[in-house]
Design an enzyme around this catalytic site. Structure first.
Site, short mmCIF file in Angstrom:
data_model
loop_
_atom_site.label_atom_id
_atom_site.label_comp_id
_atom_site.label_asym_id
_atom_site.label_seq_id
_atom_site.Cartn_x
_atom_site.Cartn_y
_atom_site.Cartn_z
N CYS A 83 34.14 39.93 9.18
CA CYS A 83 32.79 40.52 9.25
C CYS A 83 32.09 40.60 7.90
O CYS A 83 30.91 40.92 7.82
CB CYS A 83 32.84 41.89 9.91
SG CYS A 83 33.29 41.79 11.66
N HIS B 131 26.45 46.19 8.06
CA HIS B 131 27.11 45.45 9.13
C HIS B 131 27.09 46.27 10.43
O HIS B 131 27.42 47.46 10.42
CB HIS B 131 28.56 45.15 8.72
CG HIS B 131 29.37 44.54 9.81
ND1 HIS B 131 28.97 43.42 10.50
CD2 HIS B 131 30.56 44.91 10.37
CE1 HIS B 131 29.87 43.12 11.42
NE2 HIS B 131 30.84 44.02 11.36
N ASN C 4 28.32 43.68 17.96
CA ASN C 4 28.84 43.20 16.68
C ASN C 4 28.91 41.66 16.73
O ASN C 4 29.74 41.11 17.45
CB ASN C 4 30.23 43.80 16.44
CG ASN C 4 30.85 43.37 15.13
OD1 ASN C 4 30.36 42.46 14.47
ND2 ASN C 4 31.94 44.01 14.74
O1 UT7 Z 1 33.40 44.63 12.44
C1 UT7 Z 1 34.45 45.32 11.83
C2 UT7 Z 1 35.51 45.59 12.77
N1 UT7 Z 1 35.33 46.51 13.82
C3 UT7 Z 1 34.94 47.79 13.70
O2 UT7 Z 1 34.47 48.26 12.71
C4 UT7 Z 1 35.20 48.67 14.90
C5 UT7 Z 1 35.83 49.97 14.51
N2 UT7 Z 1 36.26 50.79 15.61
C6 UT7 Z 1 35.42 51.33 16.53
O3 UT7 Z 1 34.22 51.05 16.53
C7 UT7 Z 1 35.97 52.32 17.52
O4 UT7 Z 1 37.30 52.65 17.16
C8 UT7 Z 1 35.97 51.82 19.00
C9 UT7 Z 1 34.54 51.74 19.49
C10 UT7 Z 1 36.64 50.48 19.11
C11 UT7 Z 1 36.70 52.85 19.87
O5 UT7 Z 1 36.15 54.13 19.72
P1 UT7 Z 1 37.09 55.39 19.42
O6 UT7 Z 1 36.20 56.54 19.34
O7 UT7 Z 1 37.90 55.06 18.19
O8 UT7 Z 1 37.96 55.44 20.73
P2 UT7 Z 1 39.54 55.39 20.89
O9 UT7 Z 1 40.03 54.00 20.74
O10 UT7 Z 1 40.18 56.45 20.05
O11 UT7 Z 1 39.66 55.85 22.38
C12 UT7 Z 1 39.27 57.18 22.83
C13 UT7 Z 1 39.47 57.23 24.31
C14 UT7 Z 1 40.86 56.77 24.75
O12 UT7 Z 1 41.25 57.54 25.86
P3 UT7 Z 1 42.26 58.75 25.71
O13 UT7 Z 1 43.52 58.16 25.14
O14 UT7 Z 1 41.60 59.71 24.78
O15 UT7 Z 1 42.41 59.25 27.11
C15 UT7 Z 1 40.64 55.33 25.16
O16 UT7 Z 1 41.58 54.89 26.10
O17 UT7 Z 1 38.54 56.34 24.97
C16 UT7 Z 1 39.26 55.41 25.78
N3 UT7 Z 1 38.54 54.12 25.72
C17 UT7 Z 1 37.54 53.82 26.54
N4 UT7 Z 1 36.97 54.50 27.55
C18 UT7 Z 1 35.95 53.90 28.20
C19 UT7 Z 1 38.73 53.09 24.86
N5 UT7 Z 1 37.86 52.11 25.13
C20 UT7 Z 1 37.11 52.53 26.15
C21 UT7 Z 1 36.04 51.97 26.88
N6 UT7 Z 1 35.49 52.68 27.88
N7 UT7 Z 1 35.54 50.75 26.59
#
Ligand code: UT7
Length: 331
Positions: free
Chosen positions: A116, A256, A286
């Protein structure tokens, strides 16, 4: 004699027609519009659906848009760099095909890959050639067809990424406009947290890994998120400090577009008001190497000659950095 600086003198962009909305994703994986919007800021992203069309298709469209708007003769272009994490194919530069297709027959060309941060690092490369006096017209393109390595059954990644391309032209400037300073970094310990493991030279794809979907991109979202927030804000703050810039001096933040919460955190750290923060993640998601030039594409009409812009990016590798640039024209 005054130092030659390298300025952006034209912008082009392209996103594919197909719109993949949060509502459609709700029918593909267990997710919902409210979760995606509140956790990422994304409402929809564009996907290049047609068979046989790769990243070069997007890059060519963005370049043609720039050429047409600028009235540029492509024969005058010295160098075409395609920044991409999703090249058309191996062992054949996407940039070479792109350059030939747009009529840049006097240019040489190559791809540049830093996930990225590709476009940000490409800005450094393009400006260095111009400042050194080696070349006069460099077409820098950021293009990615992320849908080519996304698993549309993995809700942790498929909600985030989209396809698109943006292009800028770098030319010499004698008024001191263009790139002023850069702070670029990488740390290979980060690669475990964001990668497409199979399909490269370490682990070529075989039938088993293919069936297990190991050629798709994987990310440990939380770890990437934390590193992105810390590092993007850190370099943006440092580059402002060492150039004696306060938030009042800055016209725009071009960050970004990976997650609205990461962009907001960077803006907060440098105490920048919301109306100075370029944002189009809600429409494109993204797009990896294309996010920064697509921001310029969308905001071009609002940019004024002399505007001080802070660019910041973070990506797989890990790679990250910030660039301070003075805008060179009114459109
Ligand atoms: O371009 C450079 C590279 N990429 C980035 O910079 C991305 C960086 N990361 C992020 O943007 C975020 O970490 C994500 C958007 C990918 C995820 O958000 P988060 O707030 O970190 O969520 P998480 O992975 O900690 O998940 C929280 C909860 C989990 O459930 P439990 O374990 O709390 O019950 C996940 O299973 O949300 C759940 N979850 C979802 N729920 C609905 C994860 N993905 C989804 C989804 N829809 N798509």
């Amino acid at each position: 004699m005054s130092k030659i600086t390298a300025a952006i003198t034209a912008v082009g962009g392209y996103v594919p027609e197909y719109v993949l909305t949060n509502k459609i994703l709700e029918t593909m994986v267990e997710t919902n519009d409210e979760w995606i919007t509140s956790r990422t800021g994304i409402k929809e992203r564009r996907i290049l659906k047609e068979d046989g069309k790769g990243t070069s298709y997007l890059a060519i469209k963005a370049a043609e848009d720039l050429i047409q708007k600028k009235g540029l003769d492509p024969k005058e272009i010295d160098l075409v760099i395609v920044c991409t994490a999703t090249p058309d194919m191996k062992a054949a530069a996407t940039a070479a095909y792109t350059a030939t297709q747009i009529g840049a027959v006097n240019a040489f060309s190559y791809d540049l890959e830093a996930a990225c941060s590709s476009f940000l690092f490409g800005m450094s490369t393009a400006t260095a050639y111009i400042e050194a006096g080696r070349y006069k017209k460099i077409l820098l393109i950021g293009a990615d067809k992320n849908s080519s390595f996304i698993n549309y059954k993995d809700r942790a990644t498929c909600i985030i990424f989209g396809d698109g391309a943006g292009a800028v032209l770098f030319e010499p400037n004698e008024e001191g406009l263009g790139l002023q300073d850069e702070l670029l970094r990488s740390n290979g310990e980060g690669r475990d947290f964001l990668q497409a493991t199979y399909g490269g030279s370490s682990y070529p794809i075989n039938k088993d890994t293919f069936n297990e979907g190991k050629h798709y991109v994987f990310q440990d979202g939380k770890t990437v998120f934390k590193n992105a927030v810390f590092n993007m804000a850190d370099v943006a703050e440092k580059i402002m400090k060492r150039n004696d810039l306060t938030n009042d001096d800055i016209a725009w933040l071009a960050a970004h577009q990976a997650n609205k919460r990461i962009i907001d955190a960077t803006a907060n750290r440098i105490e920048l008001e919301e109306d100075k923060v370029m944002m189009n993640i809600q429409r494109y998601g993204n797009t990896t190497s294309a996010t920064l030039p697509l921001l310029l594409f969308d905001y071009e009409s609002q940019l004024k000659k002399g505007d001080k812009i802070i660019f910041a990016a973070f990506g797989g590798g890990f790679t990250w950095g910030s660039i301070y640039l003075k805008w060179a024209y009114n459109s």
